[in-house]
Design a protein around this motif. Structure first.
Motif, PDB file in Angstrom:
ATOM      1  N   VAL A 236       1.495  22.801 -54.100  1.00 22.13           N
ATOM      2  CA  VAL A 236       1.450  23.391 -55.415  1.00 22.13           C
ATOM      3  C   VAL A 236       2.922  24.113 -55.381  1.00 22.13           C
ATOM      4  CG1 VAL A 236      -0.872  23.974 -55.758  1.00 22.13           C
ATOM      5  CG2 VAL A 236       0.719  25.485 -54.794  1.00 22.13           C
ATOM      6  N   PRO A 237       3.689  24.332 -56.538  1.00 17.07           N
ATOM      7  CA  PRO A 237       4.713  25.030 -56.681  1.00 17.07           C
ATOM      8  C   PRO A 237       4.553  26.444 -56.413  1.00 17.07           C
ATOM      9  CG  PRO A 237       4.078  24.383 -58.987  1.00 17.07           C
ATOM     10  CD  PRO A 237       3.188  23.723 -57.744  1.00 17.07           C
ATOM     11  N   GLU A 238       5.545  27.362 -56.120  1.00 15.46           N
ATOM     12  CA  GLU A 238       5.459  28.943 -55.904  1.00 15.46           C
ATOM     13  C   GLU A 238       4.827  29.561 -57.004  1.00 15.46           C
ATOM     14  OE1 GLU A 238       7.721  32.533 -53.853  1.00 15.46           O
ATOM     15  OE2 GLU A 238       8.762  30.259 -53.931  1.00 15.46           O
ATOM     16  N   TRP A 239       5.303  29.221 -58.204  1.00 16.41           N
ATOM     17  CA  TRP A 239       4.781  30.114 -59.166  1.00 16.41           C
ATOM     18  C   TRP A 239       3.261  29.916 -59.457  1.00 16.41           C
ATOM     19  CZ3 TRP A 239       1.996  28.011 -63.180  1.00 16.41           C
ATOM     20  CH2 TRP A 239       2.023  26.769 -63.552  1.00 16.41           C
ATOM     21  N   LEU A 240       2.719  28.763 -59.164  1.00 16.44           N
ATOM     22  CA  LEU A 240       1.333  28.388 -59.215  1.00 16.44           C
ATOM     23  C   LEU A 240       0.668  28.945 -57.935  1.00 16.44           C
ATOM     24  CD1 LEU A 240      -0.934  26.912 -60.894  1.00 16.44           C
ATOM     25  CD2 LEU A 240      -0.454  24.901 -59.646  1.00 16.44           C
ATOM     26  N   ALA A 241       1.287  28.879 -56.891  1.00 19.58           N
ATOM     27  CA  ALA A 241       0.524  29.632 -55.704  1.00 19.58           C
ATOM     28  C   ALA A 241       0.454  31.058 -55.974  1.00 19.58           C
ATOM     29  CB  ALA A 241       1.366  29.257 -54.491  1.00 19.58           C
ATOM     30  N   GLY A 242       1.228  31.774 -56.815  1.00 18.81           N
ATOM     31  CA  GLY A 242       1.261  33.263 -56.904  1.00 18.81           C
ATOM     32  C   GLY A 242       0.129  33.323 -57.853  1.00 18.81           C
ATOM     33  N   ALA A 243       0.041  32.552 -59.031  1.00 18.55           N
ATOM     34  CA  ALA A 243      -1.069  32.656 -59.838  1.00 18.55           C
ATOM     35  C   ALA A 243      -2.465  32.639 -59.394  1.00 18.55           C
ATOM     36  CB  ALA A 243      -1.097  31.617 -60.947  1.00 18.55           C
TER      37      ALA A 243
ATOM     38  N   ARG B  19      -5.443  45.099 -51.407  1.00 19.34           N
ATOM     39  CA  ARG B  19      -4.697  46.168 -51.925  1.00 19.34           C
ATOM     40  C   ARG B  19      -3.422  46.419 -51.031  1.00 19.34           C
ATOM     41  NH1 ARG B  19      -9.121  50.410 -53.851  1.00 19.34           N
ATOM     42  NH2 ARG B  19      -9.545  49.548 -55.899  1.00 19.34           N
ATOM     43  N   ARG B  20      -3.486  45.768 -49.937  1.00 20.42           N
ATOM     44  CA  ARG B  20      -2.329  46.260 -49.100  1.00 20.42           C
ATOM     45  C   ARG B  20      -0.828  45.440 -49.618  1.00 20.42           C
ATOM     46  NH1 ARG B  20      -2.858  42.360 -45.108  1.00 20.42           N
ATOM     47  NH2 ARG B  20      -0.770  42.604 -44.290  1.00 20.42           N
ATOM     48  N   PRO B  21       0.192  46.360 -49.643  1.00 21.12           N
ATOM     49  CA  PRO B  21       1.385  46.194 -50.337  1.00 21.12           C
ATOM     50  C   PRO B  21       1.818  44.527 -50.003  1.00 21.12           C
ATOM     51  CG  PRO B  21       1.568  48.342 -49.226  1.00 21.12           C
ATOM     52  CD  PRO B  21       0.315  47.645 -48.838  1.00 21.12           C
ATOM     53  N   SER B  22       1.615  44.262 -48.871  1.00 21.03           N
ATOM     54  CA  SER B  22       2.223  42.698 -48.665  1.00 21.03           C
ATOM     55  C   SER B  22       1.151  41.536 -48.863  1.00 21.03           C
ATOM     56  CB  SER B  22       3.032  42.822 -47.181  1.00 21.03           C
ATOM     57  OG  SER B  22       1.878  43.188 -46.276  1.00 21.03           O
ATOM     58  N   TRP B  23       0.218  41.984 -49.102  1.00 20.32           N
ATOM     59  CA  TRP B  23      -1.045  40.925 -49.366  1.00 20.32           C
ATOM     60  C   TRP B  23      -0.648  39.640 -49.885  1.00 20.32           C
ATOM     61  CZ3 TRP B  23      -4.273  38.659 -52.923  1.00 20.32           C
ATOM     62  CH2 TRP B  23      -5.176  37.905 -52.389  1.00 20.32           C
ATOM     63  N   GLU B  24      -0.156  40.065 -51.412  1.00 20.80           N
ATOM     64  CA  GLU B  24       0.084  38.801 -52.137  1.00 20.80           C
ATOM     65  C   GLU B  24       1.402  38.216 -51.538  1.00 20.80           C
ATOM     66  OE1 GLU B  24       1.735  38.137 -56.522  1.00 20.80           O
ATOM     67  OE2 GLU B  24       0.474  39.650 -56.234  1.00 20.80           O
ATOM     68  N   ALA B  25       2.135  38.613 -50.978  1.00 20.28           N
ATOM     69  CA  ALA B  25       3.480  37.911 -50.589  1.00 20.28           C
ATOM     70  C   ALA B  25       2.880  36.936 -49.142  1.00 20.28           C
ATOM     71  CB  ALA B  25       4.892  38.640 -50.215  1.00 20.28           C
ATOM     72  N   GLN B  26       2.328  37.684 -48.507  1.00 22.13           N
ATOM     73  CA  GLN B  26       1.767  36.876 -47.193  1.00 22.13           C
ATOM     74  C   GLN B  26       0.840  35.699 -47.568  1.00 22.13           C
ATOM     75  OE1 GLN B  26      -0.116  40.255 -45.231  1.00 22.13           O
ATOM     76  NE2 GLN B  26       2.146  40.608 -44.145  1.00 22.13           N
ATOM     77  N   GLN B  27       0.055  35.827 -48.622  1.00 21.82           N
ATOM     78  CA  GLN B  27      -1.005  34.898 -48.933  1.00 21.82           C
ATOM     79  C   GLN B  27      -0.264  33.774 -49.437  1.00 21.82           C
ATOM     80  OE1 GLN B  27      -4.336  34.553 -48.398  1.00 21.82           O
ATOM     81  NE2 GLN B  27      -3.622  36.207 -46.947  1.00 21.82           N
ATOM     82  N   ILE B  28       0.771  33.889 -50.504  1.00 24.92           N
ATOM     83  CA  ILE B  28       1.588  32.981 -50.916  1.00 24.92           C
ATOM     84  C   ILE B  28       2.423  32.218 -49.866  1.00 24.92           C
ATOM     85  CG2 ILE B  28       3.786  32.565 -52.547  1.00 24.92           C
ATOM     86  CD1 ILE B  28       2.885  34.977 -54.293  1.00 24.92           C
ATOM     87  N   ASP B  29       2.905  32.934 -48.855  1.00 27.28           N
ATOM     88  CA  ASP B  29       3.797  32.153 -47.803  1.00 27.28           C
ATOM     89  C   ASP B  29       2.909  31.456 -47.116  1.00 27.28           C
ATOM     90  OD1 ASP B  29       5.846  31.978 -46.053  1.00 27.28           O
ATOM     91  OD2 ASP B  29       4.702  33.119 -44.713  1.00 27.28           O
ATOM     92  N   TRP B  30       1.737  32.007 -46.821  1.00 31.06           N
ATOM     93  CA  TRP B  30       0.479  31.136 -46.020  1.00 31.06           C
ATOM     94  C   TRP B  30       0.149  29.821 -46.687  1.00 31.06           C
ATOM     95  CZ3 TRP B  30      -4.575  30.387 -47.392  1.00 31.06           C
ATOM     96  CH2 TRP B  30      -5.460  29.708 -46.504  1.00 31.06           C
ATOM     97  N   LEU B  31      -0.180  30.069 -47.976  1.00 32.30           N
ATOM     98  CA  LEU B  31      -0.487  28.943 -48.883  1.00 32.30           C
ATOM     99  C   LEU B  31       0.814  27.677 -48.956  1.00 32.30           C
ATOM    100  CD1 LEU B  31      -2.672  27.804 -50.879  1.00 32.30           C
ATOM    101  CD2 LEU B  31      -1.289  28.995 -52.709  1.00 32.30           C
ATOM    102  N   LEU B  32       1.806  28.169 -49.024  1.00 29.89           N
ATOM    103  CA  LEU B  32       3.033  27.091 -49.154  1.00 29.89           C
ATOM    104  C   LEU B  32       3.325  26.668 -47.616  1.00 29.89           C
ATOM    105  CD1 LEU B  32       5.416  28.989 -51.526  1.00 29.89           C
ATOM    106  CD2 LEU B  32       3.774  27.155 -52.191  1.00 29.89           C
ATOM    107  N   ARG B  33       2.786  27.559 -46.724  1.00 24.53           N
ATOM    108  CA  ARG B  33       3.115  26.898 -45.498  1.00 24.53           C
ATOM    109  C   ARG B  33       1.846  25.642 -44.908  1.00 24.53           C
ATOM    110  NH1 ARG B  33       3.015  30.202 -41.257  1.00 24.53           N
ATOM    111  NH2 ARG B  33       2.607  31.817 -42.411  1.00 24.53           N
ATOM    112  N   GLY B  34       0.953  25.697 -45.763  1.00 23.06           N
ATOM    113  CA  GLY B  34      -0.087  24.645 -45.440  1.00 23.06           C
ATOM    114  C   GLY B  34      -1.671  25.293 -45.185  1.00 23.06           C
ATOM    115  N   GLY B  35      -1.536  26.678 -45.371  1.00 18.34           N
ATOM    116  CA  GLY B  35      -2.844  27.183 -44.997  1.00 18.34           C
ATOM    117  C   GLY B  35      -3.615  26.897 -43.891  1.00 18.34           C
TER     118      GLY B  35
END
Length: 185
Positions: A24-31, A70-86
Motif C-alpha cells: 500500500v502507499p504510505e498515505w493509505l498505510a497512515g489512514a 497513545r504513545r507519541p511514536s506509535w503511529e509512525a512506528q506502525q506505518i514503518d512496520w506496515l511498509l516494511r512487510g509487517g
C-alpha cells in the motif's frame, strides 16, 4: 535475531500464519493505522476478541486495548512496520530462535485469528522446520485472549511445559471450566 536461540518458545494467540502485509502507499498505510486506533474499530475488535462478550468486552477493555496507541511514536512506528512487510515470514523468524520446542496456546473461539484458518499451515511438514517438537493447545470457551478468559488453564499449561522442558515446576494446578485440548503436530 542476531544468532541467539531459545530452547523453547511459547506463543499465546500467535499470528504465525499471517504472512506480510498488502503493498500500500504510505498515505493509505497512515489512514489504516489511524483507523486501527479508532474507538469504533476497537469496539468491534473488542466484541470479536472474547468468547464471553458480556463479561470481558467492556469499555475498560477498550481503554486498555488502546493504551499503546497513545504513545507519541506509535503511529509512525506502525506505518514503518506496515511498509516494511509487517509479519512477513514470521514463521521462519520464529523457527530461527526456537530450536527445541514451539508451543502455541490459542482460544478455540478466537474470531480475530481463527485457529481453524491456521491449522492447514501449522500442520504442514515444513512449517516448524527443524524444531524438534511443536504443540498446539486450544482452549474451549475462549476467544483471542486466553490469558484473560482462561488464565488458570494457561498458567497450568505453561507450568507443565516448563516442567517437561526442565525449566520450571512440574506440578500443575487444577483449573475450573472446560479442559484444554492438546494436540502435537
Amino acid at each position: 535475531v542476531g544468532g541467539s536461540s531459545l530452547g523453547a518458545l511459547a506463543l499465546v494467540a500467535p499470528q504465525l500464519t499471517v504472512d506480510g502485509t498488502p503493498d500500500v502507499p504510505e498515505w493509505l498505510a497512515g489512514a489504516g493505522v489511524r483507523l486501527l486506533a479508532s474507538v469504533p474499530l476497537r469496539w468491534v475488535a473488542n466484541r470479536l476478541a472474547y468468547h464471553d462478550v458480556e463479561r470481558f468486552a467492556t469499555s475498560q477493555a477498550i481503554a486498555v486495548g488502546r493504551l499503546h496507541v497513545r504513545r507519541p511514536s506509535w503511529e509512525a512506528q506502525q506505518i514503518d512496520w506496515l511498509l516494511r512487510g509487517g509479519y512477513e515470514d514470521l514463521a521462519a523468524k520464529t523457527r530461527a530462535v526456537a530450536n527445541e520446542h514451539i508451543a502455541l496456546f490459542w482460544g478455540r473461539q478466537d474470531a480475530i485469528l481463527p485457529p481453524t484458518d491456521a491449522l492447514p499451515a501449522l500442520q504442514s511438514e515444513d512449517f516448524f522446520g527443524s524444531s524438534s517438537a511443536a504443540s498446539l493447545t486450544l482452549y474451549d470457551a475462549c476467544g483471542h485472549v486466553p490469558h484473560l478468559e482462561r488464565p488458570d488453564a494457561l498458567a497450568r499449561d505453561l507450568a507443565a511445559l516448563c516442567g517437561r522442558l526442565g525449566g520450571g515446576p512440574s506440578k500443575t494446578t487444577t483449573t475450573t471450566g472446560p479442559p484444554s485440548s492438546d494436540s502435537s503436530f
